[in-house]
Design a protein around this motif. Structure first.
Motif, PDB file in Angstrom:
ATOM      1  N   LYS A  63       0.849  -1.201   0.000  1.00 49.12           N
ATOM      2  CA  LYS A  63       0.000   0.000   0.000  1.00 49.12           C
ATOM      3  C   LYS A  63       0.874   1.237   0.000  1.00 49.12           C
ATOM      4  O   LYS A  63       2.061   1.170   0.361  1.00 49.12           O
ATOM      5  N   VAL A  80      -6.881 -13.767   6.306  1.00 49.57           N
ATOM      6  CA  VAL A  80      -7.429 -14.081   4.983  1.00 49.57           C
ATOM      7  C   VAL A  80      -8.848 -14.631   5.173  1.00 49.57           C
ATOM      8  O   VAL A  80      -9.034 -15.689   5.767  1.00 49.57           O
ATOM      9  N   ILE A 116      -5.443  -3.063   4.742  1.00 48.17           N
ATOM     10  CA  ILE A 116      -5.246  -3.463   3.342  1.00 48.17           C
ATOM     11  C   ILE A 116      -6.511  -3.214   2.531  1.00 48.17           C
ATOM     12  O   ILE A 116      -6.471  -2.584   1.464  1.00 48.17           O
ATOM     13  N   HIS A 117      -7.637  -3.686   3.051  1.00 52.42           N
ATOM     14  CA  HIS A 117      -8.935  -3.477   2.413  1.00 52.42           C
ATOM     15  C   HIS A 117      -9.169  -1.979   2.191  1.00 52.42           C
ATOM     16  O   HIS A 117      -8.868  -1.176   3.086  1.00 52.42           O
ATOM     17  N   ASP A 126      -5.049  -2.075  -6.488  1.00 50.15           N
ATOM     18  CA  ASP A 126      -5.784  -2.418  -5.276  1.00 50.15           C
ATOM     19  C   ASP A 126      -4.855  -3.193  -4.312  1.00 50.15           C
ATOM     20  O   ASP A 126      -4.237  -4.186  -4.709  1.00 50.15           O
ATOM     21  N   SER A 127      -4.770  -2.733  -3.068  1.00 49.07           N
ATOM     22  CA  SER A 127      -3.834  -3.354  -2.108  1.00 49.07           C
ATOM     23  C   SER A 127      -4.197  -4.809  -1.819  1.00 49.07           C
ATOM     24  O   SER A 127      -3.311  -5.643  -1.625  1.00 49.07           O
ATOM     25  N   GLU A 128      -5.494  -5.085  -1.766  1.00 47.51           N
ATOM     26  CA  GLU A 128      -5.891  -6.491  -1.504  1.00 47.51           C
ATOM     27  C   GLU A 128      -5.342  -7.400  -2.606  1.00 47.51           C
ATOM     28  O   GLU A 128      -4.808  -8.478  -2.319  1.00 47.51           O
ATOM     29  N   ASN A 129      -5.468  -6.951  -3.869  1.00 40.38           N
ATOM     30  CA  ASN A 129      -4.958  -7.769  -4.975  1.00 40.38           C
ATOM     31  C   ASN A 129      -3.452  -7.925  -4.888  1.00 40.38           C
ATOM     32  O   ASN A 129      -2.915  -9.006  -5.146  1.00 40.38           O
ATOM     33  N   LYS A 132      -2.716 -10.471  -2.213  1.00 38.41           N
ATOM     34  CA  LYS A 132      -3.104 -11.828  -2.643  1.00 38.41           C
ATOM     35  C   LYS A 132      -2.071 -12.394  -3.615  1.00 38.41           C
ATOM     36  O   LYS A 132      -1.749 -13.574  -3.568  1.00 38.41           O
ATOM     37  N   ARG A 142     -10.713 -12.314   0.810  1.00 40.95           N
ATOM     38  CA  ARG A 142     -10.689 -10.892   1.144  1.00 40.95           C
ATOM     39  C   ARG A 142      -9.724 -10.634   2.305  1.00 40.95           C
ATOM     40  O   ARG A 142      -9.623 -11.462   3.223  1.00 40.95           O
ATOM     41  N   ILE A 143      -9.052  -9.508   2.247  1.00 41.90           N
ATOM     42  CA  ILE A 143      -8.018  -9.226   3.245  1.00 41.90           C
ATOM     43  C   ILE A 143      -8.234  -7.843   3.868  1.00 41.90           C
ATOM     44  O   ILE A 143      -7.929  -6.820   3.257  1.00 41.90           O
TER      45      ILE A 143
END
Ligand SMILES: Cc1cc2nc3c(=O)[nH]c(=O)nc-3n(C[C@H](O)[C@H](O)[C@H](O)COP(=O)(O)O)c2cc1C
Length: 173
Positions: A63, A80, A116-117, A126-129, A132, A142-143
């Motif tokens: 991020k 996770v 992160i979300h 996107d930080s989640e991506n 992952k 989802r994180i």
């Protein structure tokens, strides 16, 4: 020690010594995450532990800002969640993160929540991506966040009961 003492002791700690967290303490931190309540007792969260320095370094860039401490932490726990197990994955992940953060404080282990979300990398991804991809989990997970952990480098200043802003409490008349 009473729970209120641990609540006062809990701070976000972002600088750590280059030392391992004692194994028995780390086990207790994970137990706290596993003991966290979840809606309908669905338990949608898994706890992925990252110790590899290169992976921690990569996560620290997942991020734009506010994740730098991951590069210098001893371990990180990525929460996770499987949204197909529960629609309250945000709440369940958040409670687990909070429980682990508080348990860490009670054991004098420093920790910090890394959101992160809803966040983005410096490239606008996107930080989640990004997370992952780094940890290698399927897209549908989802994180909400990651907990960075380590032995505090500096003294951690606890809160005092006098710091509590009681003006935020409102009794309905
Ligand atoms: C939902 C949530 C997200 C947070 N995200 C971050 C973050 O991404 N990076 C960070 O350094 N701190 C993060 N924090 C820590 C807060 O900045 C910190 O709790 C707040 O400044 C109060 O400081 P204290 O924890 O020492 O009481 C987060 C805390 C919460 C509850």
């Amino acid at each position: 020690m009473a729970l209120i003492d641990d609540l006062l002791k809990r701070r976000s700690v972002r600088r750590y010594k280059d030392e391992n967290i004692p194994k028995k303490d780390f086990e207790k931190i994970l137990q706290a995450g596993l003991l966290a309540p979840t809606s309908r007792n669905r338990k949608p969260c898994n706890f992925l532990i990252v110790e590899n320095k290169k992976t921690l370094e990569k996560l620290s860039k997942a991020k734009e800002s506010g994740a730098e401490m991951l590069a210098g932490c001893n371990k990180a726990i990525v929460v996770v969640a499987n949204p197909m197990i529960s629609d309250t994955w945000i709440e369940d992940s958040s409670i687990a993160l909070g429980y682990m953060h508080l348990m860490a404080a009670s054991l004098d282990i420093g920790s910090c929540w890394v959101q992160i979300h809803l966040r983005k990398t410096s490239d606008g991804e996107d930080s989640e991506n990004a997370v992952k991809e780094i940890i290698g989990v399927d897209d549908y997970y989802r994180i909400v966040g990651i907990l960075a952990l380590g032995i505090p480098k500096n003294e951690v200043k606890p809160y005092a009961l006098e710091d509590i802003d009681k003006s935020r409490i409102h009794f309905l008349v």
